[in-house]
Write an enzyme that holds these catalytic residues in place. Structure first.
Site, short mmCIF file in Angstrom:
data_model
loop_
_atom_site.label_atom_id
_atom_site.label_comp_id
_atom_site.label_asym_id
_atom_site.label_seq_id
_atom_site.Cartn_x
_atom_site.Cartn_y
_atom_site.Cartn_z
N GLU A 154 -18.33 -4.59 70.36
CA GLU A 154 -19.10 -3.79 69.23
C GLU A 154 -18.08 -3.67 68.23
O GLU A 154 -17.57 -2.40 68.19
CB GLU A 154 -19.69 -2.40 70.01
CG GLU A 154 -20.86 -1.98 69.02
CD GLU A 154 -20.23 -0.87 67.85
OE1 GLU A 154 -19.66 -1.19 67.12
OE2 GLU A 154 -20.21 0.26 68.17
N GLU A 163 -14.13 -1.17 58.47
CA GLU A 163 -13.18 -1.09 59.84
C GLU A 163 -12.41 -2.74 60.09
O GLU A 163 -11.43 -2.55 60.89
CB GLU A 163 -13.57 -0.47 61.10
CG GLU A 163 -14.20 0.76 61.01
CD GLU A 163 -14.68 1.42 62.46
OE1 GLU A 163 -14.16 1.08 63.49
OE2 GLU A 163 -15.72 2.20 62.18
N1 SAH Z 1 -17.19 -1.27 73.24
C1 SAH Z 1 -17.08 0.19 73.20
C2 SAH Z 1 -16.42 0.81 72.03
C3 SAH Z 1 -16.67 0.34 70.73
S1 SAH Z 1 -15.68 0.82 69.50
C4 SAH Z 1 -18.67 0.57 72.98
O1 SAH Z 1 -19.59 -0.24 72.68
O2 SAH Z 1 -18.94 1.83 73.25
C5 SAH Z 1 -14.32 -0.21 69.12
C6 SAH Z 1 -13.11 -0.26 70.11
O3 SAH Z 1 -12.51 -1.25 69.83
C7 SAH Z 1 -12.43 0.94 69.80
O4 SAH Z 1 -12.24 1.66 70.95
C8 SAH Z 1 -11.15 0.47 69.38
O5 SAH Z 1 -9.77 1.15 70.02
C9 SAH Z 1 -11.05 -0.96 69.88
N2 SAH Z 1 -10.31 -1.85 69.10
C10 SAH Z 1 -10.47 -2.01 67.68
N3 SAH Z 1 -9.74 -3.24 67.27
C11 SAH Z 1 -9.17 -3.51 68.31
C12 SAH Z 1 -8.22 -4.55 68.50
N4 SAH Z 1 -7.80 -5.38 67.47
N5 SAH Z 1 -7.75 -4.98 69.98
C13 SAH Z 1 -8.41 -4.34 70.83
N6 SAH Z 1 -9.05 -3.13 70.73
C14 SAH Z 1 -9.59 -2.75 69.69
#
Ligand code: SAH
Length: 462
Positions: A154, A163
């Site tokens: 997501e 973002e």
């Molecule tokens: N999959 C979860 C969280 C989505 S929010 C859900 O659907 O509820 C996006 C998440 O991705 C956040 O927790 C953030 O810390 C993580 N994230 C963002 N960029 C990232 C990256 N480059 N590598 C690993 N994690 C990342």
């Protein structure tokens, strides 16, 4: 990288902590935000979002997830990994760069807990998930994580792209997805539409006009007016609004997550051609997005068919935590029903984990618009200045506006938003009523030559 099997190992934990600290150091406020359960909760409680993902994963359980290797990019609370486990995935690599990676380990430990503490919680998760405490872009991961059949994520921000996490999703595809594998979600569509919202425009200029005071505690703060005006009108307003404030159908830009390249994500143009439906004042551009979850045939178990799931964050659909955006013009633009607003919106990444959004727009009559070449259109931006507008918005400079909470039915008519249907369209709304129709006779030789006939009253001279 840490995993359920190595969670007890002190050295590995220290290494994971160092790696995590480094990631936090590189992008501290972003990952600090996501390390908090309250922000994960905010996303989980978005019922539209969570149930779309749940449906997409569950409905495609037998056809796509069963016995398959899955990667969850930015796993957060782990919710999508847990859905994938429920759907029968063989193993899931849950990659998460924030402190949520450590919190997920608590969850997985509880899947194995036995003895006095009672039976394990979520026993179906035991040994099915490897937590990868790292940014997906960490080069060492390529040697540690195998190719997978499905990438779930997501990675979506306001107006789809804020973002800039879609870049991480595409990176994961290029490094870890086997040829023919599936990306869920599979595509996103950005919608842009012309907006008439006098109340929002007035509220915004009202805030800037604070700086027009000549004696604020004896200080003439006027010099700040121009930069404040710039600031307010380059800040997208995030919030929900009534669809009746839209003046035309949206134009769309589709991003296919199976094929989009990194450079196509970093800069793209959305051509604009809005056929204006109401006479009114255009105060800005409204934006939102849809998501599609459609696994490609190549990714499915033999003989199975995909279950397609779609989700919209538009003003016609139930609200989500992404809401919608409204981007205001410094100078509103008068348009008539039947005219066409042409031009383009350019979206270009910036170093604020977001996008600079610039627009060039011009109003044309439908006939002018029909035949115009791109070159001629460009020239008209110079020769028809009063009909053009330019704007630059910074997608990261978001202002929140929660004022809208749905409207009573009698207020959903367009004129409540100062938008006016052409007479024909208005009459057509109740065509059976047989109201008076008006006919203009002949082509006038002079301005006073109009003869207007109505079907009910005798001819009259104007
Ligand atoms: N999959 C979860 C969280 C989505 S929010 C859900 O659907 O509820 C996006 C998440 O991705 C956040 O927790 C953030 O810390 C993580 N994230 C963002 N960029 C990232 C990256 N480059 N590598 C690993 N994690 C990342």
């Amino acid at each position: 990288m840490s995993s359920t099997n190595s969670a007890d190992s002190r050295t590995e934990k220290d290494a994971a902590k160092r790696e995590d600290d480094e990631v936090l150091h590189r992008d501290p406020s972003y990952f600090q935000y996501y390390s908090q359960l309250q922000h994960q909760q905010n996303m989980l409680q978005d019922h539209v979002r969570t149930s779309a993902y749940h449906s997409a994963i569950t409905f495609n359980g037998p056809s796509l997830f069963r016995d398959r290797l899955v990667m969850d990019v930015g796993a957060g609370s782990g919710i999508l990994s847990f859905f994938a486990a429920q759907a029968g995935a063989k193993h899931i690599y849950a990659v998460e760069a924030s402190g949520m990676a450590q919190k997920m380990e608590i969850m997985l430990r509880s899947a194995k807990a036995t003895g006095a503490s009672g039976s394990p919680r979520n026993a179906y998760l035991a040994d099915r998930i490897t937590i990868v405490s790292s940014k997906i872009e960490e080069p060492a991961l390529v040697a540690q994580v195998p190719q997978v059949d499905v990438v779930i994520s997501e990675p979506i921000g306001v107006l789809l792209v804020h973002e800039r996490m879609l870049e991480s999703y595409v990176y994961a595809r290029d490094k870890f997805l086997r040829p023919g594998g599936a990306m869920l979600p599979s595509a996103g569509t950005i919608h842009l539409a012309p907006l008439s919202d006098a109340a929002l425009w007035n509220e915004t200029i009202g805030k800037a006009r604070f700086w027009q005071q000549e004696s604020f505690y004896g200080v003439d703060v006027n010099p700040y007016f121009a930069p404040s005006f710039d600031e307010y009108f380059s800040s997208p307003v995030v919030g929900c609004f009534s669809p009746t404030t839209l003046m035309a159908d949206s134009v769309v830009h589709e991003v296919d997550f199976h094929t989009v390249t990194m450079s196509e994500l970093k800069e793209f143009v959305v051509p604009v051609e809005w056929s204006i439906r109401y006479t009114g004042v255009m105060h800005g551009v409204a934006g939102w997005f849809d998501l599609a979850f459609v696994p490609p045939a190549s990714s499915l178990h033999a003989g199975m068919s995909p279950s397609a799931v779609y989700m919209s964050t538009g003003p016609h659909s139930p609200a989500t935590h992404w809401q919608q955006v409204r981007m205001l013009l410094k100078q509103p633009l008068g348009v008539n029903a039947g005219q066409v607003v042409r031009g383009a919106v350019l979206m270009k990444v910036n170093d604020q984990r977001s996008y600079d959004v610039s627009a060039r727009l011009i109003v044309l009559d439908a006939e002018e618009s029909a035949g115009v070449s791109d070159e001629a259109l460009l020239r008209m931006f110079d020769t028809h200045k009063s009909r053009t507008r330019e704007a630059l918005w910074y997608l990261h400079e978001q202002i929140y506006n929660y004022a809208y909470a749905g409207e009573p039915l009698e207020q959903v008519r367009p004129e409540a938003a100062n938008l006016y249907l052409p007479v024909d369209a208005l009459l057509a709304e109740s065509a059976q009523g047989g109201g008076a129709t008006m006919e203009v006779q002949g082509i006038p030789g002079s301005l006073t030559d109009f003869v207007v006939k109505t079907s009910q009253a005798p001819s009259m001279q104007m």
